[in-house]
Design a protein around this motif. Structure first.
Motif, PDB file in Angstrom:
ATOM      1  N   ASN A   1      20.338  33.665  19.736  1.00  0.00           N
ATOM      2  CA  ASN A   1      21.066  34.688  18.987  1.00  0.00           C
ATOM      3  C   ASN A   1      21.099  36.053  19.665  1.00  0.00           C
ATOM      4  N   GLN A   2      21.059  36.108  20.976  1.00  0.00           N
ATOM      5  CA  GLN A   2      21.161  37.393  21.660  1.00  0.00           C
ATOM      6  C   GLN A   2      22.557  37.960  21.413  1.00  0.00           C
ATOM      7  N   GLY A   3      22.604  39.212  21.024  1.00  0.00           N
ATOM      8  CA  GLY A   3      23.882  39.849  20.734  1.00  0.00           C
ATOM      9  C   GLY A   3      24.557  39.264  19.504  1.00  0.00           C
ATOM     10  N   ASP A   4      23.771  38.694  18.602  1.00  0.00           N
ATOM     11  CA  ASP A   4      24.307  38.088  17.378  1.00  0.00           C
ATOM     12  C   ASP A   4      25.396  37.063  17.666  1.00  0.00           C
ATOM     13  N   CYS A   5      25.255  36.324  18.757  1.00  0.00           N
ATOM     14  CA  CYS A   5      26.317  35.369  19.106  1.00  0.00           C
ATOM     15  C   CYS A   5      26.406  34.227  18.111  1.00  0.00           C
ATOM     16  N   MET A   6      25.368  33.959  17.312  1.00  0.00           N
ATOM     17  CA  MET A   6      25.470  32.883  16.328  1.00  0.00           C
ATOM     18  C   MET A   6      26.436  33.261  15.209  1.00  0.00           C
ATOM     19  N   GLU A   7      26.542  34.548  14.899  1.00  0.00           N
ATOM     20  CA  GLU A   7      27.545  34.991  13.921  1.00  0.00           C
ATOM     21  C   GLU A   7      28.931  34.600  14.429  1.00  0.00           C
ATOM     22  N   GLU A   8      29.168  34.835  15.707  1.00  0.00           N
ATOM     23  CA  GLU A   8      30.445  34.482  16.317  1.00  0.00           C
ATOM     24  C   GLU A   8      30.632  32.972  16.356  1.00  0.00           C
ATOM     25  N   TYR A   9      29.559  32.227  16.639  1.00  0.00           N
ATOM     26  CA  TYR A   9      29.619  30.759  16.668  1.00  0.00           C
ATOM     27  C   TYR A   9      30.113  30.221  15.336  1.00  0.00           C
ATOM     28  N   PHE A  10      29.541  30.736  14.245  1.00  0.00           N
ATOM     29  CA  PHE A  10      29.945  30.241  12.930  1.00  0.00           C
ATOM     30  C   PHE A  10      31.348  30.703  12.558  1.00  0.00           C
ATOM     31  N   SER A  11      31.766  31.878  13.013  1.00  0.00           N
ATOM     32  CA  SER A  11      33.130  32.318  12.710  1.00  0.00           C
ATOM     33  C   SER A  11      34.138  31.492  13.503  1.00  0.00           C
ATOM     34  N   ILE A  12      33.779  31.074  14.719  1.00  0.00           N
ATOM     35  CA  ILE A  12      34.659  30.208  15.505  1.00  0.00           C
ATOM     36  C   ILE A  12      34.805  28.853  14.829  1.00  0.00           C
ATOM     37  N   LYS A  13      33.738  28.364  14.226  1.00  0.00           N
ATOM     38  CA  LYS A  13      33.796  27.089  13.522  1.00  0.00           C
ATOM     39  C   LYS A  13      34.600  27.199  12.230  1.00  0.00           C
ATOM     40  N   SER A  14      35.097  28.412  11.915  1.00  0.00           N
ATOM     41  CA  SER A  14      35.887  28.667  10.706  1.00  0.00           C
ATOM     42  C   SER A  14      35.102  28.406   9.438  1.00  0.00           C
ATOM     43  N   SER A  15      33.821  28.682   9.499  1.00  0.00           N
ATOM     44  CA  SER A  15      33.018  28.576   8.294  1.00  0.00           C
ATOM     45  C   SER A  15      31.980  29.680   8.330  1.00  0.00           C
ATOM     46  N   PRO A  16      31.580  30.151   7.166  1.00  0.00           N
ATOM     47  CA  PRO A  16      30.569  31.208   7.130  1.00  0.00           C
ATOM     48  C   PRO A  16      29.217  30.665   7.571  1.00  0.00           C
ATOM     49  N   PRO A  17      28.288  31.561   7.919  1.00  0.00           N
ATOM     50  CA  PRO A  17      26.939  31.080   8.239  1.00  0.00           C
ATOM     51  C   PRO A  17      26.420  30.223   7.096  1.00  0.00           C
ATOM     52  N   PRO A  18      25.671  29.196   7.413  1.00  0.00           N
ATOM     53  CA  PRO A  18      25.257  28.224   6.400  1.00  0.00           C
ATOM     54  C   PRO A  18      24.281  28.790   5.392  1.00  0.00           C
ATOM     55  N   GLU A  19      24.311  28.201   4.220  1.00  0.00           N
ATOM     56  CA  GLU A  19      23.291  28.472   3.221  1.00  0.00           C
ATOM     57  C   GLU A  19      22.107  27.580   3.587  1.00  0.00           C
ATOM     58  N   ALA A  20      21.197  27.382   2.679  1.00  0.00           N
ATOM     59  CA  ALA A  20      20.039  26.532   2.971  1.00  0.00           C
ATOM     60  C   ALA A  20      20.501  25.126   3.341  1.00  0.00           C
ATOM     61  N   ALA A  21      19.945  24.613   4.405  1.00  0.00           N
ATOM     62  CA  ALA A  21      20.298  23.253   4.846  1.00  0.00           C
ATOM     63  C   ALA A  21      19.654  22.242   3.908  1.00  0.00           C
ATOM     64  N   GLU A  22      20.447  21.356   3.394  1.00  0.00           N
ATOM     65  CA  GLU A  22      19.948  20.320   2.502  1.00  0.00           C
ATOM     66  C   GLU A  22      20.119  18.974   3.181  1.00  0.00           C
ATOM     67  N   PHE A  23      19.070  18.196   3.208  1.00  0.00           N
ATOM     68  CA  PHE A  23      19.119  16.878   3.804  1.00  0.00           C
ATOM     69  C   PHE A  23      18.716  15.853   2.765  1.00  0.00           C
ATOM     70  N   PRO A  24      19.213  14.650   2.914  1.00  0.00           N
ATOM     71  CA  PRO A  24      18.824  13.606   1.967  1.00  0.00           C
ATOM     72  C   PRO A  24      17.322  13.374   2.020  1.00  0.00           C
ATOM     73  N   LYS A  25      16.760  13.124   0.868  1.00  0.00           N
ATOM     74  CA  LYS A  25      15.342  12.802   0.831  1.00  0.00           C
ATOM     75  C   LYS A  25      15.169  11.376   1.317  1.00  0.00           C
ATOM     76  N   GLN A  26      13.961  11.078   1.768  1.00  0.00           N
ATOM     77  CA  GLN A  26      13.708   9.728   2.254  1.00  0.00           C
ATOM     78  C   GLN A  26      13.931   8.738   1.120  1.00  0.00           C
ATOM     79  N   PRO A  27      14.539   7.594   1.435  1.00  0.00           N
ATOM     80  CA  PRO A  27      14.823   6.620   0.382  1.00  0.00           C
ATOM     81  C   PRO A  27      13.537   6.142  -0.284  1.00  0.00           C
ATOM     82  N   LYS A  28      13.649   5.953  -1.604  1.00  0.00           N
ATOM     83  CA  LYS A  28      12.503   5.448  -2.343  1.00  0.00           C
ATOM     84  C   LYS A  28      12.333   3.973  -2.039  1.00  0.00           C
TER      85      LYS A  28
END
Length: 183
Positions: free
Chosen positions: A145-172
């Motif tokens: 993230n030098q020079g806040d380039c991740m802000e630019e990365y997410f704007s290039i992807k046409s989506s805002p910076p992500p909220e909390a990442a949610e992953f599926p829980k391990q199957p029961k």
């Protein structure tokens, strides 16, 4: 990156020149598996740090690529084939970028800890998606993230910076039913 798999012509030729045996794979992401002339365990990779019983056909020599780091070179993901057989390079990079951004930039978690947490999340995600192979994941920060380039990365992807990442829980684990009992 370059996957060292026995189905790559250059790798097959090297294996055979060194006395290795390739057998047809019955499942998985590789059409060939490496084994010994007398049989035994098989591997879906053609290079490894371990697996001494398969040497000299199993090489420990890495491919080395040298180039100057650029602004977009944010991190390296080092992992076993258990991850790469389930996630594409791009999918994994996108997941790690979002996790590191959320953990380090948004939540102010120190980068070392953010890398460890992100690696664990990726490992757990791949396990939950069905990988039953070995899973080792290491995330090495480079120009994070030098020079806040991740802000630019997410704007290039046409989506805002992500909220909390949610992953599926391990199957029961499924409960075993006694004979004669209905669900």
């Amino acid at each position: 990156s370059f996957d060292h798999k026995p189905n790559v012509r250059k790798e097959r030729e090297r294996i055979r020149q060194n006395g290795g045996v390739l057998v047809q794979s019955l499942s998985g992401s590789c059409s060939y598996r490496l084994t010994q002339p007398c049989g035994g365990p098989t591997l879906a990779v053609s290079r490894s740090f371990g697996d001494f019983h398969l040497r000299p056909s199993m090489s420990v020599e890495p491919d080395v690529f040298c180039r100057p780091l650029e602004r977009w070179d944010q991190f390296i993901i080092v992992s076993s084939d258990g991850l790469w057989d389930v996630l594409s390079d791009k999918m994994c990079v996108d997941i790690v970028a979002e996790l590191l951004y959320n953990l380090n930039v948004e939540k102010q978690i120190p980068l070392k800890n953010a890398c460890e947490i992100a690696a664990s999340h990726v490992r757990d995600l791949v396990f939950s998606l069905g990988s039953n192979d070995d899973l080792s994941v290491i995330i090495v920060p480079l120009n994070w993230n030098q020079g806040d380039c991740m802000e630019e990365y997410f704007s290039i992807k046409s989506s805002p910076p992500p909220e909390a990442a949610e992953f599926p829980k391990q199957p029961k684990k499924k409960k075993k039913l006694k004979k004669g009992k209905a669900c």
